[in-house]
Design an enzyme around this catalytic site. Structure first.
Site, mmCIF file in Angstrom:
data_model
loop_
_atom_site.group_PDB
_atom_site.id
_atom_site.type_symbol
_atom_site.label_atom_id
_atom_site.label_comp_id
_atom_site.label_asym_id
_atom_site.label_seq_id
_atom_site.Cartn_x
_atom_site.Cartn_y
_atom_site.Cartn_z
ATOM 1 C CE1 TYR A 131 -4.239 -1.386 -0.004
ATOM 2 C CE2 TYR A 131 -4.531 0.949 0.414
ATOM 3 C CZ TYR A 131 -5.036 -0.254 0.014
ATOM 4 O OH TYR A 131 -6.338 -0.352 -0.364
ATOM 5 C CE LYS A 183 0.991 -16.787 -1.580
ATOM 6 N NZ LYS A 183 -0.014 -17.834 -1.784
ATOM 7 C CG ASP A 217 -3.209 -18.626 -0.812
ATOM 8 O OD1 ASP A 217 -2.686 -18.560 0.318
ATOM 9 O OD2 ASP A 217 -2.660 -19.206 -1.773
ATOM 10 C CG ASP A 241 -7.975 -2.970 0.643
ATOM 11 O OD1 ASP A 241 -8.963 -2.372 1.107
ATOM 12 O OD2 ASP A 241 -7.697 -2.991 -0.571
HETATM 13 MG MG MG Z 1 -10.817 -1.386 0.807
#
Ligand code: MG
Ligand code: NAI
Length: 349
Positions: A131, A183, A217, A241
């Protein structure tokens, strides 16, 4: 703190109506908070398109100064204009006030949906990861966008701070387990440092809070197959997010998902959803997400009885009176719903 709020014992807080459905849902929330007797002294400020209209900046200096002074804000969604060189206003606010923790609880509001009894808290790191958007293109031949590169940044300090926050929050709310989501099997450095640091922090809480970890995942699949196995989830910015929208889906969508952005210099409360231009100005928006965000704000300033009372009133209006907006299958308008909740809180039930 202004002299007026000192005299009145009120808590000064910045209020940003925002764009699209923002002003409608903010009006609804203020009506309910007034009925509740929540002692906020609002300092009205502009942001988003309204900020651009009044002074050319979606995040005006006066708005920043107000948040810096009050250290507390409630905001409607802000539209980030596409193009024109504007950075996301939300990302700027998080950076400006170092709002490192993004708290996104998901709690079943209306039983009988696809999933019942959901009660999850997602803690998202809010300042690092992919981000940070350190991005550039490498042109090849006549294609200026032939190669796109993005660098993520995770620091040990940032990981320690957010995981500690998750554990402390879990203890404060009497929760049992924290799951670290990463991850690290592929992004061994970027998310490996988060996992490694997270496990170190977890040791400090051994015997008090259980800790496990999941690859992002697999976590997404497990959240859909068996969400009840999770309690508090802590993860890096981009995964947070994505997973926070997933868990909003488990409890009936974005209209019910509140968020808090917490840092040392300020705390800003908002809904997870955006400005919903498709329904703006039509009285269709569900104000529940922002109402629940106001509930988190009440908790944050220690007014936990007010917060509980507010949540109980929302529950009663949705499930006893069955007043619901369209996104939850009802026919109530934004203001019908607000009126019903305001009536509930002032009747003291
Ligand atoms: Mg969002
Ligand atoms: P959105 O969240 O505004 O809308 C997605 C869908 O959910 C739409 O169909 C909308 O009608 C529905 N929806 C959202 N909130 C609702 C509510 N309270 N009641 C009923 N239905 C609701 O996402 P979208 O369309 O991707 O973004 C629109 C704008 O909002 C963009 O400019 C984006 O940058 C901004 N945004 C701002 C955020 C913030 O200020 N924190 C967060 C997310 C997006």
């Amino acid at each position: 703190m202004s002299i007026a709020s000192l005299k009145s014992n009120k808590i000064p807080a910045t209020l940003i109506p925002g764009d699209g459905i923002g002003p409608e849902i903010v009006d609804a929330v203020i009506q309910v908070l007034e009925a509740l007797g929540a002692p906020f002294d609002w300092d009205l400020q502009q942001g988003g398109m309204a900020g651009i209209a009044s002074g050319g900046d979606p995040l005006p200096q006066a708005t920043l100064d107000s948040i810096r002074r009050n250290k507390l804000a409630l905001k409607g969604p802000l539209t980030t204009p596409v193009g024109g060189g504007f950075r996301s206003v939300n990302v700027r606010l998080r950076e400006e006030f170092q709002l490192y923790a993004n708290l996104r609880p998901a709690h079943t509001l209306v039983p009988g949906g696809r999933f019942d009894n959901i009660d999850l808290i997602l803690v998202r790191e809010n300042l690092e990861g992919l981000y940070v958007a350190f991005e550039h293109y490498i042109p090849i031949g006549d294609d200026p966008h032939a190669v796109a590169i993005s660098s993520g940044v995770n620091t040990r300090d940032g990981a320690r701070r957010i995981v500690r926050y998750a554990f402390e929050h879990a203890i404060k709310l009497g929760r049992k387990k924290v799951t670290l989501v990463h991850k690290a099997n592929v992004l061994k450095a970027l998310t490996g440092v988060f996992l490694e640091t997270g496990k170190q922090v977890a040791k400090e809480y051994e015997g008090r809070i259980e800790c496990d970890d999941r690859i992002v995942d697999a976590c997404a699949m497990q959240l859909v197959l068996n969400p009840w196995q999770f309690d508090v989830i802590v993860t890096t910015n981009l995964f947070g997010d994505i997973l926070s929208d997933l868990i909003a889906g488990l409890v009936g969508g974005l209209g019910a998902a509140p968020g808090a952005n917490i840092g040392e210099k300020a705390a800003i409360f908002e809904a997870v959803h955006g400005s919903a231009p498709d329904i703006a100005g039509k009285g269709l928006a569900n104000p529940t997400a922002l109402l629940l965000a106001a509930g988190l704000m009440l908790d944050h300033v220690g007014l936990t009885d007010h917060a509980r009372h507010l949540r109980n009133a929302i529950d009663a209006v949705l499930n006893q009176e069955k007043v619901r907006t369209g996104d939850l299958g009802g026919t109530a308008s934004t203001s019908d719903f607000a009126k019903a909740v305001a009536q509930r809180v002032s009747s003291g039930v």
